[in-house]
Each structure stands twice: as structure tokens, then as C-alpha cells.
Design an enzyme around this catalytic site. Structure first.
Site, mmCIF file in Angstrom:
data_model
loop_
_atom_site.group_PDB
_atom_site.id
_atom_site.type_symbol
_atom_site.label_atom_id
_atom_site.label_comp_id
_atom_site.label_asym_id
_atom_site.label_seq_id
_atom_site.Cartn_x
_atom_site.Cartn_y
_atom_site.Cartn_z
ATOM 1 C CG HIS A 13 6.795 -6.543 28.830
ATOM 2 N ND1 HIS A 13 6.073 -7.185 30.126
ATOM 3 C CD2 HIS A 13 7.731 -7.153 29.044
ATOM 4 C CE1 HIS A 13 7.052 -7.889 30.588
ATOM 5 N NE2 HIS A 13 7.992 -7.854 29.881
ATOM 6 C CG HIS A 21 -5.703 -6.028 30.957
ATOM 7 N ND1 HIS A 21 -6.825 -6.258 31.405
ATOM 8 C CD2 HIS A 21 -5.634 -7.252 29.700
ATOM 9 C CE1 HIS A 21 -7.530 -7.254 30.877
ATOM 10 N NE2 HIS A 21 -6.639 -7.866 30.102
ATOM 11 C CB THR A 50 4.665 -8.188 35.315
ATOM 12 O OG1 THR A 50 4.921 -8.116 34.029
ATOM 13 C CG2 THR A 50 5.799 -8.050 36.167
ATOM 14 C CG ASN A 96 1.877 -1.846 28.392
ATOM 15 O OD1 ASN A 96 1.411 -2.656 27.557
ATOM 16 N ND2 ASN A 96 2.679 -2.471 29.268
ATOM 17 C CD GLU A 133 5.898 0.959 36.138
ATOM 18 O OE1 GLU A 133 6.790 1.481 35.496
ATOM 19 O OE2 GLU A 133 4.903 0.581 35.991
ATOM 20 C CD GLU A 141 6.350 -2.376 31.077
ATOM 21 O OE1 GLU A 141 5.553 -3.485 30.581
ATOM 22 O OE2 GLU A 141 5.509 -1.517 31.714
ATOM 23 N NE ARG A 184 3.120 -14.316 27.440
ATOM 24 C CZ ARG A 184 2.947 -14.805 28.766
ATOM 25 N NH1 ARG A 184 2.219 -14.166 29.535
ATOM 26 N NH2 ARG A 184 3.918 -15.509 29.328
ATOM 27 C CG HIS A 244 0.658 -5.076 36.987
ATOM 28 N ND1 HIS A 244 -0.278 -5.804 37.411
ATOM 29 C CD2 HIS A 244 1.436 -5.506 36.036
ATOM 30 C CE1 HIS A 244 -0.275 -6.820 36.341
ATOM 31 N NE2 HIS A 244 1.014 -6.619 35.797
ATOM 32 N NE ARG A 249 5.584 -12.332 28.809
ATOM 33 C CZ ARG A 249 5.539 -12.350 30.164
ATOM 34 N NH1 ARG A 249 4.747 -11.308 30.920
ATOM 35 N NH2 ARG A 249 5.769 -13.058 30.735
ATOM 36 C CG ASP A 253 2.527 -4.755 26.514
ATOM 37 O OD1 ASP A 253 3.182 -4.089 25.641
ATOM 38 O OD2 ASP A 253 3.043 -5.293 27.639
ATOM 39 C CG HIS A 254 -2.826 -6.587 26.856
ATOM 40 N ND1 HIS A 254 -2.556 -7.963 26.910
ATOM 41 C CD2 HIS A 254 -2.585 -6.128 28.046
ATOM 42 C CE1 HIS A 254 -1.664 -8.115 27.962
ATOM 43 N NE2 HIS A 254 -1.721 -7.014 28.733
HETATM 44 N N1 PXP Z 1 4.138 -1.375 34.152
HETATM 45 C C1 PXP Z 1 4.696 -2.520 34.331
HETATM 46 C C2 PXP Z 1 6.259 -2.602 34.649
HETATM 47 C C3 PXP Z 1 4.262 -3.720 33.737
HETATM 48 O O1 PXP Z 1 4.778 -4.953 33.383
HETATM 49 C C4 PXP Z 1 2.882 -3.654 32.945
HETATM 50 C C5 PXP Z 1 2.241 -4.845 32.645
HETATM 51 O O2 PXP Z 1 2.831 -5.012 31.554
HETATM 52 C C6 PXP Z 1 2.405 -2.281 33.349
HETATM 53 C C7 PXP Z 1 2.633 -1.208 34.155
HETATM 54 C C8 PXP Z 1 0.824 -2.203 33.168
HETATM 55 O O3 PXP Z 1 -0.080 -3.055 33.706
HETATM 56 P P1 PXP Z 1 -1.701 -3.197 33.079
HETATM 57 O O4 PXP Z 1 -1.536 -3.725 31.893
HETATM 58 O O5 PXP Z 1 -2.167 -4.098 34.433
HETATM 59 O O6 PXP Z 1 -2.398 -1.753 33.311
#
Ligand code: PXP
Length: 241
Positions: A43, A214, A101, A7, A151, A70, A49, A191, A45, A9-10
Site C-alpha cells: 500500500h 499485519h 484503512t 501485504n 475486495e 493498493e 508512512r 483486513h 500511502r 507494509d509493516h
Molecule cells: N486489503 C486491503 C485493501 C488493505 O488496505 C489492507 C491493509 O493495508 C489489507 C488487505 C491487509 O490488512 P491487514 O494488514 O489487516 O491484514
């Protein structure tokens, strides 16, 4: 085999902090490809963001890796997914003020809404998953909707304050994964996973895919994105050998 989706996102969170283009999301996505991960998770959102609409379309165009998008279970987001045509979407709950989340989707109380979105997606080839707590009732509700990918939210396992609580949360995930697999589900998890806590989750053979973000992106500050991904892959592959 346990697949790994990263992921990113960050990377976008960091980029957006200055409102410019560095660090470049596309460059990060290309490193994922170089590391031969199984998919790119983003993701989108509702408040945009981190990931923006243009990011998902650019990565789809330029990077030859399956996208796992996502999204909140809304018509607006589902229509964007249909335009993007990713490998899969994962419906996740969204609260505007949350930092991340905060739990799984309550399928039971969202049956009608999800059913409507599944209808919208029914003519596409997009695979549909839902992000849920490891709970038999949620699995049953999902089963009755005909969704066959889920998931499990591993956040409360990952954030456990004591070893005893952690073992309990792990058992719940194990039992739920066994139950869901017997019903024909493809089980994923994610997560809060990191180098230490991923081991026990990856050792659940019913879990076929992990989505991790993350920690990998944070760790990349110290060791580089490629190294942080490869180390995670190595740990997961070692468990599944
Ligand atoms: N899976 C889902 C469905 C999520 O919403 C997220 C966070 O956006 C993740 C996995 C990844 O989580 P993390 O960033 O804590 O590894």
C-alpha cells in the site's frame, strides 16, 4: 483454490522506525517468493508512512511475483501505478490520520473520480479492483463502472466484539460474495485476518483471493516470516480442500 497475497507494509513500518534499511523489504519479498504466495501486496500511502516509491520499483525489478498495489483513488497515485505496471491495483479509501484503512471505498459518492482514473488506466493491462464493504449498493455501483474485481473489507467482521455480531458480519460477506459472483465479479477479501478468523472467510467459495498483512508480519516476530506465511497457507488450503 483461494489465492493468497501477503501485504508487506509493516516490514517497512519497522524499517522506517529507525530510518535505516533493516528489516530489508526486498529480503521479505524474496521469502514470499520462496513460500510460493500468489502476490505481493503493498500500500503506497499518500503520506508514505511505510512503503516508499523506491520500494515498489525495486521489488518489481528484483522479485518475480505479481504485485498488487493498493492506492488511494487519486491521479497522482494512478500515475505512479502506470509507471510501475503492477499486475493489479486496488483502490482504497485513505484518511490522513487513520491508523489503518478504516472501511471500504464509497463507490457511489466517488463515481466521477473513479471513472476518470479508470480512463487513465484503460490503455494498460493493469487489473483494477476496489476495496468495498460487503454492500449490494456498492457492488451495483462498481458494476455500473465496469469494474469486475472487488475486495471485501473484512475489518468489521474481524473486529466483532461478540460471536453473534461476528456471525452477522460473516453472513453479510457471504451474501455479498454470492451476489457479486452472480454479476461476474472476481471476489477478494482482506483486513484484520488472522489464524483464527481466516477460516470462515476462506470457507466462502466465491472468495478467490485473500490479502493478509499485519498479523502475518506480527506473527513473524515469534515464528519467522516463512513459518507464519506457511501456516496461514496451510489453514486456507485445508479449508478449500
Ligand atoms: N486489503 C486491503 C485493501 C488493505 O488496505 C489492507 C491493509 O493495508 C489489507 C488487505 C491487509 O490488512 P491487514 O494488514 O489487516 O491484514
Amino acid at each position: 483454490m483461494c489465492k493468497l497475497g501477503i501485504n508487506i507494509d509493516h516490514v517497512a513500518t519497522l524499517r522506517n522506525a529507525r530510518g535505516q534499511s533493516h528489516p530489508d523489504l526486498l529480503k521479505a519479498a524474496m521469502i514470499l517468493k520462496e513460500c510460493k504466495v500468489d502476490s505481493i501486496t503493498m500500500h503506497l500511502r499518500e503520506d508514505r508512512r511505510h512503503i516508499k516509491d523506491k520500494d515498489i520499483f525495486l521489488i518489481k525489478e528484483k522479485v518475480d511475483l505479481p504485485i498488487n498495489l493498493e492506492i488511494a483513488p487519486t491521479e497522482e497515485m494512478t500515475k505512479i501505478a502506470m509507471k510501475l505496471n503492477p499486475r493489479s491495483v486496488c483502490f482504497v479509501p485513505e484518511k490522513r490520520m487513520e491508523v489503518t484503512t478504516e472501511g471500504g471505498l464509497n463507490i457511489k459518492s466517488n463515481m466521477i473520480k473513479i471513472e476518470r482514473l479508470l480512463n487513465l488506466l484503460s490503455n494498460s493491462k493493469i487489473k483494477v479492483a476496489c476495496f468495498i464493504e460487503p454492500d449490494f449498493n456498492q457492488i451495483d455501483s462498481l458494476n455500473s463502472l465496469g469494474v469486475k474485481i472487488l475486495e471485501f473489507h473484512t475489518g468489521s467482521y474481524a473486529d466483532s466484539k461478540t460471536t453473534k455480531i461476528m456471525e452477522k458480519k460473516l453472513s453479510l460477506i457471504k451474501e455479498a460474495a454470492q451476489y457479486a459472483t452472480e454479476l461476474g465479479f472476481d471476489c477478494h477479501a482482506g483486513h484484520g485476518l488472522n489464524y483464527k478468523n481466516v477460516f470462515k472467510i476462506a470457507s466462502i467459495k466465491e472468495i478467490k483471493e485473500l490479502n493478509i498483512g499485519h498479523f502475518i508480519i506480527g506473527e513473524a516476530i515469534f515464528s519467522g516470516l516463512k513459518n507464519s506465511i506457511l501456516k496461514m497457507k496451510e489453514i486456507i488450503n485445508e479449508v478449500r480442500k
